[in-house]
Write a protein that holds these residues in place. Structure first.
Motif, short mmCIF file in Angstrom:
data_model
loop_
_atom_site.label_atom_id
_atom_site.label_comp_id
_atom_site.label_asym_id
_atom_site.label_seq_id
_atom_site.Cartn_x
_atom_site.Cartn_y
_atom_site.Cartn_z
N ILE A 66 0.45 6.05 12.97
CA ILE A 66 0.38 4.83 12.17
C ILE A 66 -1.00 4.25 12.45
CG2 ILE A 66 1.39 2.58 11.66
CD1 ILE A 66 4.05 3.68 12.83
N VAL A 67 -1.88 4.37 11.46
CA VAL A 67 -3.30 4.06 11.65
C VAL A 67 -3.86 3.20 10.53
CG1 VAL A 67 -3.80 6.11 13.06
CG2 VAL A 67 -3.90 6.28 10.57
N ALA A 68 -5.02 2.60 10.80
CA ALA A 68 -5.71 1.78 9.81
C ALA A 68 -7.16 2.26 9.70
CB ALA A 68 -5.64 0.30 10.19
N PHE A 69 -8.04 1.38 9.27
CA PHE A 69 -9.46 1.71 9.08
C PHE A 69 -9.56 3.02 8.29
CE2 PHE A 69 -9.12 -1.27 12.52
CZ PHE A 69 -10.13 -2.16 12.28
N PRO A 112 -5.56 1.86 4.72
CA PRO A 112 -7.02 1.79 4.68
C PRO A 112 -7.50 0.34 4.63
CG PRO A 112 -6.16 2.37 2.53
CD PRO A 112 -4.98 2.29 3.44
N LEU A 113 -7.38 -0.35 5.76
CA LEU A 113 -7.85 -1.72 5.85
C LEU A 113 -8.58 -1.91 7.17
CD1 LEU A 113 -5.60 -3.22 7.91
CD2 LEU A 113 -4.26 -3.08 5.84
N ASP A 114 -9.53 -2.83 7.16
CA ASP A 114 -10.40 -3.04 8.32
C ASP A 114 -10.06 -4.34 9.03
OD1 ASP A 114 -11.65 -0.71 7.56
OD2 ASP A 114 -13.34 -1.70 6.61
N MET A 131 0.83 -1.21 0.00
CA MET A 131 0.00 0.00 0.00
C MET A 131 0.87 1.26 0.00
SD MET A 131 -3.12 -0.93 2.58
CE MET A 131 -4.42 -2.05 2.06
N ASP A 132 0.28 2.35 -0.46
CA ASP A 132 0.97 3.64 -0.54
C ASP A 132 1.52 4.10 0.81
OD1 ASP A 132 0.50 3.77 -3.24
OD2 ASP A 132 -1.22 5.12 -3.08
N ALA A 133 0.91 3.66 1.90
CA ALA A 133 1.36 4.07 3.23
C ALA A 133 2.83 3.75 3.45
CB ALA A 133 0.51 3.40 4.30
N MET A 134 3.30 2.68 2.86
CA MET A 134 4.72 2.30 3.04
C MET A 134 5.66 3.35 2.47
SD MET A 134 4.71 -0.39 4.90
CE MET A 134 6.41 -0.92 4.82
N VAL A 170 6.01 -3.99 11.94
CA VAL A 170 6.80 -4.06 10.70
C VAL A 170 7.46 -2.70 10.44
CG1 VAL A 170 6.66 -4.26 8.18
CG2 VAL A 170 5.50 -5.94 9.64
N ILE A 171 6.71 -1.63 10.54
CA ILE A 171 7.27 -0.29 10.30
C ILE A 171 8.37 0.01 11.31
CG2 ILE A 171 6.75 2.19 10.40
CD1 ILE A 171 4.00 1.42 9.15
N GLY A 172 8.11 -0.29 12.57
CA GLY A 172 9.13 -0.07 13.60
C GLY A 172 10.39 -0.87 13.33
#
Length: 192
Positions: free
Chosen positions: A141-144, A160-162, A18-21, A173-175
């Protein structure tokens, strides 16, 4: 169970594309700059995200400094001290357990990293509001939908995942990606 494993692995693999990465290098660079300048980093979250904050604080306090003559980072998980959390929750309200700690401990230029599924819990929203008012760099660092944290953080890493479990996996993973990059690029060395 095997189908669940396949489905879970597929969801996590998809999330990592996803683009968030693409926002993760900005977090890594901010962490490295804070490390170099001796600034403080604070993490917070609720439930599993609070546990992830503690885990990542350990990694960045000790792990990144193993190969550096300067040692690790000045970092604290605001969710780690049960006495402080219960005192503030009892006396001021649960929504202020993180903002009050930041009010006392943080300074302009420090970093706040909020870990949240929904991005709407009052305590993490208030933490970002306080961080912003203090002149901190605020990351979420958020979802939904990303919630309020996505709107007010200076840097939002939004998936953007639920799925709360995938969201919490992504926090780690990001950390861990940032940790490995910082280990390979310790302060005082040439950036890659």
């Amino acid at each position: 169970m095997q189908q669940l494993i396949k489905n879970y692995a597929a969801k996590l693999s998809h999330a990592l594309t996803m683009d968030a990465m693409q926002q993760v290098p900005a977090l890594g660079a901010a962490l490295r700059e804070a490390w170099d300048q001796g600034r403080s980093i604070f993490l917070c979250g609720n439930g599993g995200s609070a546990g992830n904050a503690i885990h990542l604080a350990n990694d960045l306090l000790y792990g990144v400094g193993v190969n550096s003559t300067r040692g690790g980072m000045r970092i604290e998980a605001l969710s780690a001290n049960a006495a402080v959390l219960t005192c503030l929750a009892n006396d001021l309200g649960y929504d202020r357990i993180y903002s009050e700690q930041l009010r006392v401990k943080a300074q302009a230029g420090d970093i706040l990293i909020v870990l949240s599924g929904s991005g709407n819990s009052a305590n993490v929203v208030q933490a970002i509001e306080t961080g912003n008012s203090l002149g901190m760099q605020t990351f979420a660092i958020v979802a939904f939908s990303g919630g309020r944290c996505k709107e007010i953080a200076t840097h939002a890493i939004h998936f953007p995942l639920d799925d709360m479990q995938i969201a919490e996996d992504l926090q780690l993973v990001i950390g861990h990606v940032c940790m490995q990059w910082l280990c390979a690029n310790p302060v005082g060395e040439q950036k890659q």
